[in-house]
Scaffold this motif. Structure first.
Motif, PDB file in Angstrom:
ATOM      1  N   LEU A  34       0.826  -1.213   0.000  1.00 21.19           N
ATOM      2  CA  LEU A  34       0.000   0.000   0.000  1.00 21.19           C
ATOM      3  C   LEU A  34       0.860   1.262   0.000  1.00 21.19           C
ATOM      4  O   LEU A  34       0.613   2.195  -0.772  1.00 21.19           O
ATOM      5  CB  LEU A  34      -0.933   0.001   1.212  1.00 21.19           C
ATOM      6  CG  LEU A  34      -2.091  -0.999   1.185  1.00 21.19           C
ATOM      7  CD1 LEU A  34      -2.842  -0.979   2.508  1.00 21.19           C
ATOM      8  CD2 LEU A  34      -3.022  -0.712   0.028  1.00 21.19           C
ATOM      9  N   VAL A  35       1.862   1.286   0.845  1.00 14.17           N
ATOM     10  CA  VAL A  35       2.748   2.443   0.910  1.00 14.17           C
ATOM     11  C   VAL A  35       3.545   2.567  -0.397  1.00 14.17           C
ATOM     12  O   VAL A  35       3.706   3.672  -0.936  1.00 14.17           O
ATOM     13  CB  VAL A  35       3.690   2.353   2.131  1.00 14.17           C
ATOM     14  CG1 VAL A  35       4.783   3.401   2.068  1.00 14.17           C
ATOM     15  CG2 VAL A  35       2.895   2.475   3.411  1.00 14.17           C
ATOM     16  N   ARG A  37       2.729   1.616  -3.409  1.00 16.13           N
ATOM     17  CA  ARG A  37       1.881   2.132  -4.494  1.00 16.13           C
ATOM     18  C   ARG A  37       1.537   3.589  -4.277  1.00 16.13           C
ATOM     19  O   ARG A  37       1.435   4.351  -5.235  1.00 16.13           O
ATOM     20  CB  ARG A  37       0.620   1.291  -4.603  1.00 16.13           C
ATOM     21  CG  ARG A  37       0.880  -0.071  -5.188  1.00 16.13           C
ATOM     22  CD  ARG A  37      -0.387  -0.867  -5.381  1.00 16.13           C
ATOM     23  NE  ARG A  37      -0.060  -2.194  -5.876  1.00 16.13           N
ATOM     24  CZ  ARG A  37      -0.694  -3.288  -5.530  1.00 16.13           C
ATOM     25  NH1 ARG A  37      -1.719  -3.215  -4.694  1.00 16.13           N
ATOM     26  NH2 ARG A  37      -0.344  -4.446  -6.016  1.00 16.13           N
ATOM     27  N   ALA A  38       1.349   3.970  -3.013  1.00 17.06           N
ATOM     28  CA  ALA A  38       0.997   5.363  -2.713  1.00 17.06           C
ATOM     29  C   ALA A  38       2.145   6.309  -3.071  1.00 17.06           C
ATOM     30  O   ALA A  38       1.914   7.421  -3.538  1.00 17.06           O
ATOM     31  CB  ALA A  38       0.627   5.516  -1.242  1.00 17.06           C
ATOM     32  N   VAL A  39       3.383   5.833  -2.862  1.00 20.05           N
ATOM     33  CA  VAL A  39       4.525   6.690  -3.177  1.00 20.05           C
ATOM     34  C   VAL A  39       4.942   6.556  -4.633  1.00 20.05           C
ATOM     35  O   VAL A  39       5.755   7.348  -5.095  1.00 20.05           O
ATOM     36  CB  VAL A  39       5.749   6.365  -2.289  1.00 20.05           C
ATOM     37  CG1 VAL A  39       6.340   7.578  -1.700  1.00 20.05           C
ATOM     38  CG2 VAL A  39       5.580   5.288  -1.330  1.00 20.05           C
ATOM     39  N   GLY A  40       4.382   5.596  -5.316  1.00 25.85           N
ATOM     40  CA  GLY A  40       4.685   5.428  -6.732  1.00 25.85           C
ATOM     41  C   GLY A  40       5.947   4.638  -7.007  1.00 25.85           C
ATOM     42  O   GLY A  40       6.673   4.950  -7.957  1.00 25.85           O
TER      43      GLY A  40
END
Length: 77
Positions: A34-35, A37-40
């Protein structure tokens, strides 16, 4: 008699450790993805997180195997 009790206690501790490894690996895996993907993060870094989780699950499987073998030895097999 005391040796058998000590072996059972060790097997129980190993089983508890395996359950903690499974739970911790699962939680860290989900949070990491999750982290990430959130940061790309790039796909290759997300795959690295997957591989680390796989290593954690394999380690837990090894602990479960050790627990099973210890209990088999306690039963006299």
């Amino acid at each position: 008699m005391a040796k058998t009790d000590a072996n059972k206690a060790d097997a129980n501790k190993t089983g508890q450790r395996a359950s903690l490894v499974i739970a911790g690996t699962g939680v860290l895996w989900v949070i990491g993805l999750l982290v990430g993907r959130a940061v790309g993060l790039e796909t290759r870094f997300l795959a690295l997180i997957d591989l680390a989780a796989l290593a954690g699950f394999v380690w837990a499987l090894w602990l479960i195997y050790q627990t099973w073998r210890a209990r088999q030895n306690n039963q006299g097999h």
